[in-house]
Design an enzyme around this catalytic site. Structure first.
Site, PDB file in Angstrom:
ATOM      1  N   LEU A   1       0.825  -1.207   0.000  1.00 47.03           N
ATOM      2  CA  LEU A   1       0.000   0.000   0.000  1.00 47.03           C
ATOM      3  C   LEU A   1       0.854   1.250   0.000  1.00 47.03           C
ATOM      4  CD1 LEU A   1      -2.606   1.736   0.530  1.00 47.03           C
ATOM      5  CD2 LEU A   1      -2.216   1.307   2.971  1.00 47.03           C
ATOM      6  N   SER A   2       0.494   2.237  -0.819  1.00 43.84           N
ATOM      7  CA  SER A   2       1.073   3.571  -0.763  1.00 43.84           C
ATOM      8  C   SER A   2       2.586   3.516  -0.975  1.00 43.84           C
ATOM      9  CB  SER A   2       0.688   4.239   0.561  1.00 43.84           C
ATOM     10  OG  SER A   2       0.979   5.617   0.558  1.00 43.84           O
TER      11      SER A   2
END
Length: 368
Positions: A145-146
């Site tokens: 994520l991210s």
């Protein structure tokens, strides 16, 4: 030039805790020590279910900024799925000594090159687990994520021969930023290289000439932290690597989700894209219904869709979620969890650009 106040605001948002920690986060993971030289100075966390399949798959999971491995696992539900399917999990974990926000350094040249820094540390962890747990070398996968999504892109570009597939959630394409200023611009979708340059950046990262890993891309169309122009850039980069057409082979829309796929000349689905209407920055999860398996929290967004289960199904290491009559799975508006107040952070001695940013954040009252 963009205003300092805008940069400060974005840096402050990056410091918000993404894992929803309260000091009592359940930790199902164990430490993996002595896995190599570890030039990136990362921590390695491991999960091996009680019942492991013969020649198990290995899934590498990379958390986002200010998260830790245990918190991300609790939110996304990876160890729960591993219990069901018998695969092994590796969670590389960033240290605040390397990055004050515990972001993987996806924008630092020394950490995103093959056989250097954080990329090499993750490679060493994978090699150690592959040998110790008799992992099937043809079933090694990675997702994040991210900043963890951006580091997933790093690993897929620099070590493509190692992975069968990957998944990038709210992330960025490989090689598009060097330094904090460029990283912030790319997060906002500004200054992206053209299509040809995107492909060249990934190809030149390893000199790979074989089959490329399959890729699953996830992004909310209301993501104000990492603009979804980054998802389109990732798709552009990987369509070139796989040599597939710009036009998807399939497109479907269910409730608030648009799903597209691209196939190679042999008819194999090599890229998929999930775009979720109204969803901000975070990992899509489901807390009820056929896809249940995660825990809602800051940046763990209960939209009735489990990215964890669907990514594993795309890779072929878990069954596709069964159809459900629960309307939440297809029609409910995304429920955005409330951001939690960050825990007090001890003052660290920093210098240079880091000191300027740290002082600016403190002057604005954004950190203690």
């Amino acid at each position: 030039m963009r205003r300092l106040s805008d940069t400060i605001g974005r840096l402050a948002a990056a410091r918000m805790p993404l894992d929803g920690r309260t000091g009592t986060t359940p930790d199902r993971l164990t430490d993996l020590n002595g896995f190599g030289r570890n030039p990136g100075n990362l921590r390695a966390r491991l999960y091996v279910p009680a019942s492991v399949a013969a020649r198990p798959a290995l899934v590498v999971v990379l958390h986002g900024c200010t998260q830790n491995a245990a918190g991300y696992d609790m939110g996304a539900g990876w160890s729960r799925l591993a219990d069901e399917q018998g695969f092994v999990l590796l969670f590389p974990e960033q240290k605040s000594a390397n990055n004050p926000n515990r972001c993987f350094n996806w924008f630092a040249a020394e950490d995103v090159s093959r056989d250097h820094g954080e990329a090499q540390s993750i490679h060493e962890m994978i090699a150690a687990i592959r040998d110790d747990h008799d992992v099937d070398p043809d079933r090694i996968f990675i997702n994040g994520l991210s900043a963890g999504g951006a580091m997933t892109a790093v690993m897929l570009a620099t070590y493509p021969e190692l992975f069968a597939g990957g998944a990038i959630i709210g992330g960025l394409p490989y090689g598009t930023a060097m330094g904090v200023v460029q990283a912030l611009d790319r997060m906002r979708g500004h200054g992206m290289p053209d299509d040809a340059a995107l492909a060249t950046l990934a190809r030149d990262a390893s000199g790979h000439s074989g089959r490329w890993p399959t890729l699953s891309v996830w992004h909310g169309d209301s993501d104000a932290t990492v603009q979804d122009a980054n998802a389109e850039a990732i798709l552009t980069q990987w369509r070139a690597l796989h040599g597939v057409a710009d036009t998807p082979a399939s497109r479907s829309a269910t409730g608030g989700q648009v799903h597209r796929t691209w196939q190679d000349a042999a008819g194999r689905t090599v890229i998929e894209d999930h775009r979720i209407a109204g969803m901000g920055h975070g990992t899509p999860i489901a807390t009820r219904g056929a896809e249940a398996g995660g825990t809602a929290g800051a940046f763990m967004l209960d939209v009735g869709i489990s990215s964890t289960r669907r990514i594993a199904a795309f890779w072929g290491i878990a069954p596709a979620p069964a159809a459900t009559g629960d309307p939440t799975a297809s029609t409910a508006a995304p429920r955005q969890p409330q951001r939690l107040r960050p825990e007090p952070t001890p003052r660290r001695e920093v210098t240079g650009v880091a000191a300027i940013i740290d002082d600016a954040l403190r002057a604005a009252g954004l950190v203690r």
